[in-house]
Write a protein that holds these residues in place. Structure first.
Motif, PDB file in Angstrom:
ATOM      1  N   ARG A 106       0.813  -1.220   0.000  1.00  0.00           N
ATOM      2  CA  ARG A 106       0.000   0.000   0.000  1.00  0.00           C
ATOM      3  C   ARG A 106       0.845   1.267   0.000  1.00  0.00           C
ATOM      4  NH1 ARG A 106      -4.303   1.113   4.793  1.00  0.00           N
ATOM      5  NH2 ARG A 106      -5.254  -0.745   3.834  1.00  0.00           N
ATOM      6  N   PHE A 107       1.929   1.272   0.751  1.00  0.00           N
ATOM      7  CA  PHE A 107       2.718   2.474   0.942  1.00  0.00           C
ATOM      8  C   PHE A 107       3.858   2.615  -0.065  1.00  0.00           C
ATOM      9  CE2 PHE A 107       1.187   0.776   5.027  1.00  0.00           C
ATOM     10  CZ  PHE A 107       0.234   1.747   5.317  1.00  0.00           C
ATOM     11  N   ALA A 108       4.084   1.629  -0.887  1.00  0.00           N
ATOM     12  CA  ALA A 108       5.095   1.678  -1.945  1.00  0.00           C
ATOM     13  C   ALA A 108       4.571   0.816  -3.090  1.00  0.00           C
ATOM     14  CB  ALA A 108       6.451   1.171  -1.449  1.00  0.00           C
ATOM     15  N   SER A 109       3.637   1.378  -3.830  1.00  0.00           N
ATOM     16  CA  SER A 109       2.925   0.594  -4.845  1.00  0.00           C
ATOM     17  C   SER A 109       3.452   0.798  -6.258  1.00  0.00           C
ATOM     18  CB  SER A 109       1.431   0.939  -4.812  1.00  0.00           C
ATOM     19  OG  SER A 109       1.228   2.331  -5.037  1.00  0.00           O
ATOM     20  N   LYS A 110       4.174   1.887  -6.502  1.00  0.00           N
ATOM     21  CA  LYS A 110       4.660   2.141  -7.851  1.00  0.00           C
ATOM     22  C   LYS A 110       5.762   1.143  -8.212  1.00  0.00           C
ATOM     23  CE  LYS A 110       3.609   7.091  -7.718  1.00  0.00           C
ATOM     24  NZ  LYS A 110       4.154   8.457  -7.762  1.00  0.00           N
ATOM     25  N   PRO A 111       5.690   0.523  -9.364  1.00  0.00           N
ATOM     26  CA  PRO A 111       6.681  -0.508  -9.720  1.00  0.00           C
ATOM     27  C   PRO A 111       8.057   0.075  -9.989  1.00  0.00           C
ATOM     28  CG  PRO A 111       5.209  -0.083 -11.565  1.00  0.00           C
ATOM     29  CD  PRO A 111       4.662   0.688 -10.411  1.00  0.00           C
ATOM     30  N   VAL A 112       9.071  -0.601  -9.473  1.00  0.00           N
ATOM     31  CA  VAL A 112      10.469  -0.218  -9.675  1.00  0.00           C
ATOM     32  C   VAL A 112      11.183  -1.375 -10.357  1.00  0.00           C
ATOM     33  CG1 VAL A 112      12.620   0.455  -8.551  1.00  0.00           C
ATOM     34  CG2 VAL A 112      10.429   1.229  -7.615  1.00  0.00           C
ATOM     35  N   GLN A 113      11.903  -1.062 -11.434  1.00  0.00           N
ATOM     36  CA  GLN A 113      12.668  -2.098 -12.133  1.00  0.00           C
ATOM     37  C   GLN A 113      14.041  -2.255 -11.476  1.00  0.00           C
ATOM     38  OE1 GLN A 113      10.157  -0.438 -14.117  1.00  0.00           O
ATOM     39  NE2 GLN A 113       9.393  -2.508 -13.768  1.00  0.00           N
ATOM     40  N   ILE A 114      14.479  -3.499 -11.338  1.00  0.00           N
ATOM     41  CA  ILE A 114      15.776  -3.828 -10.743  1.00  0.00           C
ATOM     42  C   ILE A 114      16.640  -4.509 -11.802  1.00  0.00           C
ATOM     43  CG2 ILE A 114      16.993  -5.090  -8.940  1.00  0.00           C
ATOM     44  CD1 ILE A 114      15.238  -2.947  -7.778  1.00  0.00           C
ATOM     45  N   TYR A 115      17.857  -3.988 -11.983  1.00  0.00           N
ATOM     46  CA  TYR A 115      18.816  -4.563 -12.934  1.00  0.00           C
ATOM     47  C   TYR A 115      20.085  -4.943 -12.186  1.00  0.00           C
ATOM     48  CZ  TYR A 115      15.923  -2.439 -16.608  1.00  0.00           C
ATOM     49  OH  TYR A 115      14.878  -2.080 -17.436  1.00  0.00           O
ATOM     50  N   LEU A 116      20.716  -6.018 -12.628  1.00  0.00           N
ATOM     51  CA  LEU A 116      22.002  -6.443 -12.094  1.00  0.00           C
ATOM     52  C   LEU A 116      23.080  -6.098 -13.111  1.00  0.00           C
ATOM     53  CD1 LEU A 116      21.014  -9.935 -10.653  1.00  0.00           C
ATOM     54  CD2 LEU A 116      20.834  -7.672  -9.583  1.00  0.00           C
ATOM     55  N   VAL A 117      24.168  -5.493 -12.620  1.00  0.00           N
ATOM     56  CA  VAL A 117      25.203  -4.943 -13.490  1.00  0.00           C
ATOM     57  C   VAL A 117      26.498  -5.697 -13.292  1.00  0.00           C
ATOM     58  CG1 VAL A 117      26.636  -2.912 -13.937  1.00  0.00           C
ATOM     59  CG2 VAL A 117      24.179  -2.638 -13.519  1.00  0.00           C
ATOM     60  N   GLU A 118      27.176  -5.973 -14.405  1.00  0.00           N
ATOM     61  CA  GLU A 118      28.562  -6.420 -14.358  1.00  0.00           C
ATOM     62  C   GLU A 118      29.296  -5.776 -15.511  1.00  0.00           C
ATOM     63  OE1 GLU A 118      30.893 -10.441 -13.355  1.00  0.00           O
ATOM     64  OE2 GLU A 118      29.780 -10.511 -15.237  1.00  0.00           O
ATOM     65  N   LYS A 119      30.307  -4.972 -15.165  1.00  0.00           N
ATOM     66  CA  LYS A 119      31.105  -4.241 -16.153  1.00  0.00           C
ATOM     67  C   LYS A 119      30.182  -3.399 -17.031  1.00  0.00           C
ATOM     68  CE  LYS A 119      34.862  -7.594 -15.967  1.00  0.00           C
ATOM     69  NZ  LYS A 119      35.692  -8.561 -16.715  1.00  0.00           N
ATOM     70  N   ASP A 120      30.116  -3.654 -18.322  1.00  0.00           N
ATOM     71  CA  ASP A 120      29.310  -2.810 -19.213  1.00  0.00           C
ATOM     72  C   ASP A 120      28.034  -3.517 -19.664  1.00  0.00           C
ATOM     73  OD1 ASP A 120      30.436  -4.712 -20.809  1.00  0.00           O
ATOM     74  OD2 ASP A 120      31.106  -3.326 -22.385  1.00  0.00           O
ATOM     75  N   GLN A 121      27.539  -4.433 -18.826  1.00  0.00           N
ATOM     76  CA  GLN A 121      26.334  -5.168 -19.152  1.00  0.00           C
ATOM     77  C   GLN A 121      25.346  -5.091 -17.982  1.00  0.00           C
ATOM     78  OE1 GLN A 121      25.816  -7.147 -22.107  1.00  0.00           O
ATOM     79  NE2 GLN A 121      27.664  -6.160 -22.887  1.00  0.00           N
ATOM     80  N   ALA A 122      24.069  -5.142 -18.294  1.00  0.00           N
ATOM     81  CA  ALA A 122      23.029  -5.186 -17.269  1.00  0.00           C
ATOM     82  C   ALA A 122      21.909  -6.098 -17.740  1.00  0.00           C
ATOM     83  CB  ALA A 122      22.488  -3.785 -16.979  1.00  0.00           C
ATOM     84  N   ARG A 123      21.272  -6.763 -16.786  1.00  0.00           N
ATOM     85  CA  ARG A 123      20.108  -7.607 -17.086  1.00  0.00           C
ATOM     86  C   ARG A 123      19.029  -7.340 -16.041  1.00  0.00           C
ATOM     87  NH1 ARG A 123      21.968 -13.717 -18.355  1.00  0.00           N
ATOM     88  NH2 ARG A 123      19.829 -13.813 -19.132  1.00  0.00           N
ATOM     89  N   GLU A 124      17.795  -7.233 -16.499  1.00  0.00           N
ATOM     90  CA  GLU A 124      16.699  -6.968 -15.579  1.00  0.00           C
ATOM     91  C   GLU A 124      16.316  -8.235 -14.827  1.00  0.00           C
ATOM     92  OE1 GLU A 124      12.142  -5.137 -15.424  1.00  0.00           O
ATOM     93  OE2 GLU A 124      13.150  -5.450 -17.361  1.00  0.00           O
ATOM     94  N   LEU A 125      15.992  -8.039 -13.544  1.00  0.00           N
ATOM     95  CA  LEU A 125      15.425  -9.104 -12.740  1.00  0.00           C
ATOM     96  C   LEU A 125      13.914  -8.871 -12.691  1.00  0.00           C
ATOM     97  CD1 LEU A 125      15.631 -11.497 -10.762  1.00  0.00           C
ATOM     98  CD2 LEU A 125      15.914  -9.818  -8.928  1.00  0.00           C
ATOM     99  N   PRO A 126      13.137  -9.643 -13.437  1.00  0.00           N
ATOM    100  CA  PRO A 126      11.688  -9.430 -13.445  1.00  0.00           C
ATOM    101  C   PRO A 126      11.073  -9.775 -12.090  1.00  0.00           C
ATOM    102  CG  PRO A 126      12.407 -10.793 -15.299  1.00  0.00           C
ATOM    103  CD  PRO A 126      13.552 -10.716 -14.345  1.00  0.00           C
ATOM    104  N   PHE A 127       9.982  -9.103 -11.774  1.00  0.00           N
ATOM    105  CA  PHE A 127       9.256  -9.431 -10.551  1.00  0.00           C
ATOM    106  C   PHE A 127       8.743 -10.867 -10.633  1.00  0.00           C
ATOM    107  CE2 PHE A 127       5.354  -9.923  -8.143  1.00  0.00           C
ATOM    108  CZ  PHE A 127       5.731  -9.454  -6.890  1.00  0.00           C
ATOM    109  N   SER A 128       8.860 -11.578  -9.524  1.00  0.00           N
ATOM    110  CA  SER A 128       8.353 -12.943  -9.461  1.00  0.00           C
ATOM    111  C   SER A 128       7.906 -13.247  -8.042  1.00  0.00           C
ATOM    112  CB  SER A 128       9.428 -13.943  -9.888  1.00  0.00           C
ATOM    113  OG  SER A 128       8.985 -15.275  -9.656  1.00  0.00           O
ATOM    114  N   THR A 129       6.735 -13.805  -7.906  1.00  0.00           N
ATOM    115  CA  THR A 129       6.265 -14.217  -6.585  1.00  0.00           C
ATOM    116  C   THR A 129       7.076 -15.393  -6.044  1.00  0.00           C
ATOM    117  OG1 THR A 129       4.585 -15.624  -7.630  1.00  0.00           O
ATOM    118  CG2 THR A 129       3.922 -13.382  -6.996  1.00  0.00           C
TER     119      THR A 129
END
Length: 524
Positions: A106-129
């Motif tokens: 309720r108090f933090a409902s807006k979705p935030v995308q999380i990415y994992l970085v290594e050097k010059d690359q990043a990959r998103e970690l999708p939300f998962s229950t």
């Protein structure tokens, strides 16, 4: 610091790059719990370009999926949703700082995308229950298609189960400091705080987590809101005190009336200076008891916090400030008697500008409160120059999360402030009719050159007031302690605010920082 836009053409963000992982090598991107998104090219410059491009078009508010469902996840429900410890990110090899994610609620409902970085690359970690344990039957299935997290926290190395840094909600972040006790928060930006316009709360919409820092973590963040977009780099060190180096670049969409840089948000209900505001049995309740300032000219100031009857904004005009912060100087458990919230362990936060900030002011906003659940203090730097649409700004600063302010001066510092009935103790009641318009202030100083002094009677309190008059001015050493006590009576009529200043000197030598107080007399 204002950065003028250049004529250089906008760069286009480049998509997915080539292969990264080496056979048999550990990588923070090798996360087995959930399938990661495709590899993307990553750099601070590319993220900056995303922020610039966002600011060049009208703001689009984020869509909140499952908003009705999330509203039902209240404070009690949040406690029943736990991130699975065996899914902790970035905690390898051994000794590294792991990351756990916050579930939306309720108090933090807006979705935030999380990415994992290594050097010059990043990959998103999708939300998962699958990353969470749910005590509420059926809730995981209803959220299976949700699109983002609420934020993240950084853990101490295993086998410890404690966290020391958290980002969650709008642009808020905070550290547990050296005692593992959360308190006040920092924010990425403050927009139109305590102005006639509604306050704006831009959001961190994406985080990029980089494990390459030796003693902590690097967090890159993309910020967006109606008035501006921005990009941040947080270099967070698990040191004593905890340090956060912040590099912020901001691109303004529309004119801003008041832009607050390096904002701090805290709580003050009551302390020794206003215990009559209390309805609680505990002697004091606050996360911070004062605003400390080190001006560009070198003056050290201590502004006592109050819980005012109405919203108050105080401005401290400066040029290239050396630092400011909201501090919890009182570290004595006996003064709080709280063995649950542990207000005596709450961190102080000091903002150290890195580079020149030019002309502007540190502003302190104090908001009335009658409970400890509300953050009612904000402190920040606001530039003198107008913030216009199309402008770009860059700021660098370091946050110190510790018990005390860094760079402690060789001066006596304020330890306590009391106020009460004026006149001579034990005689005021006899002369109440004559003394009805006054109040006594008592200020304790210690440290610096005061520590070397035995009792003497030639120290002078230098007191100024914006209106009214002062009387009965004294400075004496408190018997059996290292503290020196300044006291005076203030006589003033009406309820308009009175700005007070006091410091102690010996001859021409200044012995203490300057105590500041805004006094508002209660209506007759």
């Amino acid at each position: 610091m204002l950065v003028r836009p250049t004529r250089r053409d906008l760069l286009k963000v480049i998509g997915a790059g080539g292969a990264l992982l080496l056979a048999g090598a550990y990588s923070p991107l090798a996360f087995a719990g959930v399938r990661l998104g495709p590899r993307q090219r990553f750099s601070f410059e590319l993220l900056r370009e995303q922020a610039r491009q966002r600011a060049a078009v009208p703001y689009v508010a984020p869509r909140i999926p499952d908003v009705d469902l999330l509203y039902g996840i209240d404070f009690d429900s949040i406690q029943k949703i736990r991130f699975k410890a065996d899914q902790t990110l970035l905690g390898k090899p051994a000794g590294r700082f792991g990351v756990q994610l916050f579930h939306p609620h309720r108090f933090a409902s807006k979705p935030v995308q999380i990415y994992l970085v290594e050097k010059d690359q990043a990959r998103e970690l999708p939300f998962s229950t699958d990353l969470f344990d749910y005590d509420t039957p059926g809730l995981a299935g209803k959220l299976a298609d949700h699109s983002g997290f609420a934020g993240f926290r950084v853990m101490d190395p295993a086998p410890a189960k404690t966290d020391w840094l958290a980002f969650q909600g709008a642009s808020y972040f905070r550290s547990a400091g050296v005692h593992g006790q959360y308190g006040l928060s920092a924010r990425g930006i403050a927009i139109d705080t305590a102005t006639p316009r509604p306050e704006e709360f831009p959001d961190f919409v994406a985080f990029y987590l980089d494990q390459s820092a030796d003693e902590g973590i690097i967090v890159y963040a993309l910020l967006d809101g109606p008035s501006l977009a921005g990009v941040y780099r947080f270099t967070c060190s698990r040191s004593r005190p905890v340090l956060t180096d912040v590099h912020a670049e901001l691109f303004v969409r529309q004119d801003i009336g008041r832009m607050g840089i390096a904002p701090l948000t805290s709580m003050f209900w009551y302390g020794e200076n206003n215990r009559r505001r209390s309805a609680d049995w505990r002697p004091e309740i606050h996360d911070s008891d004062g605003l400390a300032l080190w001006t560009g000219a070198g003056e050290r100031l201590w502004r006592v916090i109050e819980n005012p009857p109405v919203v108050k904004t105080s401005s401290f005009v400066d040029f290239n400030p050396r630092g400011f912060g909201l501090s919890q100087r009182d570290r004595n458990f006996e003064n709080y008697q709280d063995d649950g919230a542990f207000y005596d362990r709450r961190p102080s936060v000091w903002v150290q500008p890195l580079g020149d900030w030019g002309e502007g002011a540190v502003q302190l906003v104090e908001i009335p409160t009658d409970d400890e659940i509300h953050d009612n203090l904000v402190a920040y730097w606001t530039p003198k120059e107008s913030v216009r649409a199309g402008s770009a700004w860059t700021f660098d600063y370091r946050l110190h999360w510790g018990d005390d302010e860094p760079f402690v001066p060789d001066l006596g510092r304020v330890r306590n402030t009391w106020k009460g009935r004026h006149g001579i103790a034990g005689l005021s009641a006899v002369h109440a009719a004559q003394l009805a318009a006054g109040v006594k202030f008592v200020i304790d100083f210690s440290g610096g050159a005061l520590a070397q002094l035995e009792q003497r009677y030639d120290l002078t309190p230098v007191i100024t007031t914006s209106r009214g008059r002062v009387d009965q001015m004294h400075v004496l050493k408190v018997v059996g302690t290292d503290r020196w006590r300044a006291s005076f009576d203030l006589y003033v009529e009406g309820t308009d605010p009175v700005e007070l200043r006091c410091y102690v000197r010996l001859g021409e030598q200044t012995l203490t920082e300057t105590w500041l107080y805004q006094y508002i007399a209660a209506p007759a």
